[in-house]
Design an enzyme around this catalytic site. Structure first.
Site, mmCIF file in Angstrom:
data_model
loop_
_atom_site.group_PDB
_atom_site.id
_atom_site.type_symbol
_atom_site.label_atom_id
_atom_site.label_comp_id
_atom_site.label_asym_id
_atom_site.label_seq_id
_atom_site.Cartn_x
_atom_site.Cartn_y
_atom_site.Cartn_z
ATOM 1 C CG ASP A 1 -138.119 -83.585 17.418
ATOM 2 O OD1 ASP A 1 -137.920 -83.633 18.635
ATOM 3 O OD2 ASP A 1 -137.737 -84.472 16.619
ATOM 4 C CD GLU B 1 -134.472 -87.038 21.821
ATOM 5 O OE1 GLU B 1 -135.256 -88.007 21.744
ATOM 6 O OE2 GLU B 1 -134.158 -86.336 20.831
ATOM 7 C CG ASP C 1 -139.380 -85.475 22.057
ATOM 8 O OD1 ASP C 1 -139.531 -84.638 21.144
ATOM 9 O OD2 ASP C 1 -138.328 -86.137 22.203
ATOM 10 C CG HIS D 1 -136.282 -85.799 12.190
ATOM 11 N ND1 HIS D 1 -135.271 -86.716 12.403
ATOM 12 C CD2 HIS D 1 -136.753 -85.487 13.434
ATOM 13 C CE1 HIS D 1 -135.155 -86.959 13.703
ATOM 14 N NE2 HIS D 1 -136.054 -86.223 14.341
#
EC number: 3.4.11.-
Length: 345
Positions: free
Chosen positions: A188, A222, A242, A322
């Protein structure tokens, strides 16, 4: 559908891009790399005032201009303060899952450009010493960075040139397996940047011209919410490329191109989303349509910035966002194919 996507190129570029250090706010070096790639394919590259890149692909028509975006900035950290023992307290850039940082290697870059190595650790790091070594909360209050230098005090660390505001680069640990899995932090959104570079390579190699002039935005803020808040005024519709989310009641997998119908900012353009779904369905792509409640994109930033556009969101499915992320080459390939179809069919 048959399309001559260069798998080796895609995986090589993915590894190269993923291994760049580019936390949000420090994307100068990787943007130079993106410029070099665009130049090598013969496409115009320009930089906006906040350091984002814009690549232009001239189309058969200028009746409308399509924008594609992906962000090259990643999660990261920054030195907040120096402890009396010479260790570093840190502040987060974006929202990494902090417990996954415990034991992670990192690099600290001073304002002068000197690099030091270190490790994120709990303030109770030793099982033989601390009763709460396993139970202590892993958060910024209870963690610090141990520097790989002979420091015993705050003054020792300051003499190295390290100070608050210095960037801390988290080790991505990029690995590509024989079975086609890409394991790394920061897929990401570097997985999507890879897709856009793969699209450029395909268009250049096969001499493909899209129906409409297309502008690729490589955003660099972003992760903190304002990546594509400003876009070229001639863009009329925009697809944010994305990562697709995986888990709970979602249908996306690591092999799919995700088509997001709605995220935390609300629904995406109905007609654009429908066109993308039909293209994926009619061309036998592996795809999924999902709702992402804890998610925002460059299209959302562009709309909040007052840009008069329609917007959609697609991207490769990515597991464990994440944290220690993973996707598969198939997800990137399906994403490239859907972008190709949208621009040429």
């Amino acid at each position: 559908m048959e399309l001559s996507i260069d798998k080796k190129y895609i995986l090589d570029i993915a590894k190269e891009i993923l291994e760049f250090n580019s936390p949000t706010g420090f994307c100068f070096e990787i943007m130079d790399k993106i410029k070099d790639m665009a130049d090598s394919f013969g496409y115009d590259f320009e930089t906006n005032n906040k350091g984002g890149g814009i690549i232009t692909i001239k189309g058969k028509s200028d009746d409308k201009v399509i924008g594609l975006s992906a962000h090259v900035d990643t999660l990261g950290a920054m030195v907040r303060s120096i402890t009396s023992e010479g260790k570093l307290k840190f502040t987060l850039l974006g929202g990494p899952i902090v417990p996954t940082l415990d034991g992670e290697y990192c690099k600290i870059r001073t304002r002068e450009g000197k690099i030091y190595t270190g490790t994120f650790l709990s303030t109770s790091p030793a099982a033989h010493v601390f009763e709460d070594s396993s139970s202590k909360s892993r958060d910024t209050k209870n963690m610090e960075v141990r520097i790989d230098e002979n420091v015993k005090s705050k003054d020792d660390t300051q003499k190295l040139g390290i100070c608050p505001g210095d960037f801390i680069f988290i080790e991505p640990k990029t690995t590509i397996t024989e079975s086609g899995f890409i394991k790394s932090r920061f897929i990401d959104d570097k997985g999507s940047v890879t897709c856009l570079m793969g699209l450029l390579e395909l268009f250049n190699r096969e001499k493909i011209t899209p129906h409409f002039t297309t502008k690729i935005l490589i955003s660099n803020y972003e992760e903190v919410g304002h990546g594509a808040s400003y876009i070229p005024r001639d863009i009329t519709e925009m697809i944010s490329v994305d990562m697709g989310c995986i888990g709970e009641d979602l249908s996306c997998s690591e092999y799919d191109v995700s088509i997001c119908a709605k995220d935390s900012g609300g629904p995406y353009d109905y007609n654009m989303t429908t066109d993308l779904v039909n293209l994926a369905k009619n061309n036998d792509l592996n795809y999924a349509v999902d709702i992402y409640p804890f998610y925002g994109s460059d299209v959302g930033a562009a709309l909040k910035g007052g840009n008069d556009i329609r917007g959609a969101l697609i991207g490769p499915g990515v597991h464990a966002s994440h944290g220690m992320e993973r996707t598969h080459y198939s997800a990137l390939e399906n994403t490239i194919k859907l972008l190709y179809l949208y621009l040429t069919m």
